[in-house]
Design a protein around this motif. Sequence first.
Motif, PDB file in Angstrom:
ATOM      1  N   ARG A   1       0.846  -1.196   0.000  1.00 49.62           N
ATOM      2  CA  ARG A   1       0.000   0.000   0.000  1.00 49.62           C
ATOM      3  C   ARG A   1       0.878   1.242   0.000  1.00 49.62           C
ATOM      4  O   ARG A   1       2.088   1.137   0.019  1.00 49.62           O
ATOM      5  CB  ARG A   1      -0.941  -0.008   1.198  1.00 49.62           C
ATOM      6  CG  ARG A   1      -0.250  -0.058   2.552  1.00 49.62           C
ATOM      7  CD  ARG A   1      -1.212  -0.055   3.714  1.00 49.62           C
ATOM      8  NE  ARG A   1      -2.123   1.072   3.706  1.00 49.62           N
ATOM      9  CZ  ARG A   1      -1.824   2.276   4.192  1.00 49.62           C
ATOM     10  NH1 ARG A   1      -0.658   2.509   4.717  1.00 49.62           N
ATOM     11  NH2 ARG A   1      -2.711   3.237   4.157  1.00 49.62           N
ATOM     12  N   THR A   2       0.248   2.386  -0.032  1.00 51.48           N
ATOM     13  CA  THR A   2       1.002   3.634  -0.042  1.00 51.48           C
ATOM     14  C   THR A   2       1.148   4.137   1.383  1.00 51.48           C
ATOM     15  O   THR A   2       0.190   4.594   1.985  1.00 51.48           O
ATOM     16  CB  THR A   2       0.300   4.695  -0.913  1.00 51.48           C
ATOM     17  OG1 THR A   2      -1.034   4.861  -0.440  1.00 51.48           O
ATOM     18  CG2 THR A   2       0.276   4.269  -2.368  1.00 51.48           C
TER      19      THR A   2
ATOM     20  N   CYS B   1      -4.130  -5.857   1.087  1.00 52.94           N
ATOM     21  CA  CYS B   1      -3.852  -4.436   1.280  1.00 52.94           C
ATOM     22  C   CYS B   1      -3.443  -3.838  -0.053  1.00 52.94           C
ATOM     23  O   CYS B   1      -2.726  -4.452  -0.834  1.00 52.94           O
ATOM     24  CB  CYS B   1      -2.797  -4.188   2.343  1.00 52.94           C
ATOM     25  SG  CYS B   1      -1.259  -5.066   2.154  1.00 52.94           S
TER      26      CYS B   1
ATOM     27  N   GLN C   1      -5.196   2.548  -0.076  1.00 48.62           N
ATOM     28  CA  GLN C   1      -5.440   3.013   1.294  1.00 48.62           C
ATOM     29  C   GLN C   1      -6.337   2.063   2.082  1.00 48.62           C
ATOM     30  O   GLN C   1      -7.052   2.495   2.986  1.00 48.62           O
ATOM     31  CB  GLN C   1      -6.064   4.416   1.259  1.00 48.62           C
ATOM     32  CG  GLN C   1      -5.158   5.472   0.672  1.00 48.62           C
ATOM     33  CD  GLN C   1      -3.881   5.645   1.480  1.00 48.62           C
ATOM     34  OE1 GLN C   1      -3.901   5.686   2.716  1.00 48.62           O
ATOM     35  NE2 GLN C   1      -2.745   5.709   0.806  1.00 48.62           N
ATOM     36  N   THR C   2      -6.304   0.774   1.761  1.00 50.03           N
ATOM     37  CA  THR C   2      -7.136  -0.188   2.472  1.00 50.03           C
ATOM     38  C   THR C   2      -6.305  -1.360   2.984  1.00 50.03           C
ATOM     39  O   THR C   2      -5.320  -1.747   2.371  1.00 50.03           O
ATOM     40  CB  THR C   2      -8.258  -0.757   1.581  1.00 50.03           C
ATOM     41  OG1 THR C   2      -7.669  -1.440   0.487  1.00 50.03           O
ATOM     42  CG2 THR C   2      -9.184   0.325   1.083  1.00 50.03           C
TER      43      THR C   2
ATOM     44  N   LEU D   1      -7.978   0.345   8.602  1.00 56.76           N
ATOM     45  CA  LEU D   1      -7.255   1.585   8.852  1.00 56.76           C
ATOM     46  C   LEU D   1      -8.093   2.493   9.757  1.00 56.76           C
ATOM     47  O   LEU D   1      -9.310   2.509   9.679  1.00 56.76           O
ATOM     48  CB  LEU D   1      -6.907   2.286   7.541  1.00 56.76           C
ATOM     49  CG  LEU D   1      -5.896   1.510   6.689  1.00 56.76           C
ATOM     50  CD1 LEU D   1      -5.634   2.243   5.381  1.00 56.76           C
ATOM     51  CD2 LEU D   1      -4.595   1.284   7.435  1.00 56.76           C
TER      52      LEU D   1
END
Length: 136
Positions: free
Chosen positions: A9-10, A52, A55-56, A85
């Motif tokens: 993810r970021t 993932c 943003q999850t 998150l």
Amino acid sequence: FTKALAAGRTGPIPEAAVRRLVAMLSVGPAVSLLLQIGCPPSLQSHRFVIVCGGQTVRVLTVGFLPNPQTGKPQHLLTIASPDLLPDTPAGAGTAGTRSAEGTELSYSVRLVASDSQIDKEVAREMPRWVDAYTDM
């Protein structure tokens, strides 16, 4: 563990999200859900899949529901956590059943062959899970 999660993810995974994720790496939520929907609390060959992306972050609990007469796999059950998150309210965007721990869970069930193998079923479902459970 957290470095491997962040790679999908970021940005880094917040500590609170890691705690929620670890809590989902248990059969407790699955047993709670099965009892709530009137099924025996039996899940064969279960696996935990962490999905993932973007943003999850979600945890899927996947396993076979056995045929009551033969004990062989009859259905593949997939239980999905909400996005874990912290900036996402628990259960947002899901329709499902609340676990004993208070987490909203969604689930799906599909028929499988009695000689199904869990790792092959997980590999078959993975593209659908990425599409359904990530924001990428």
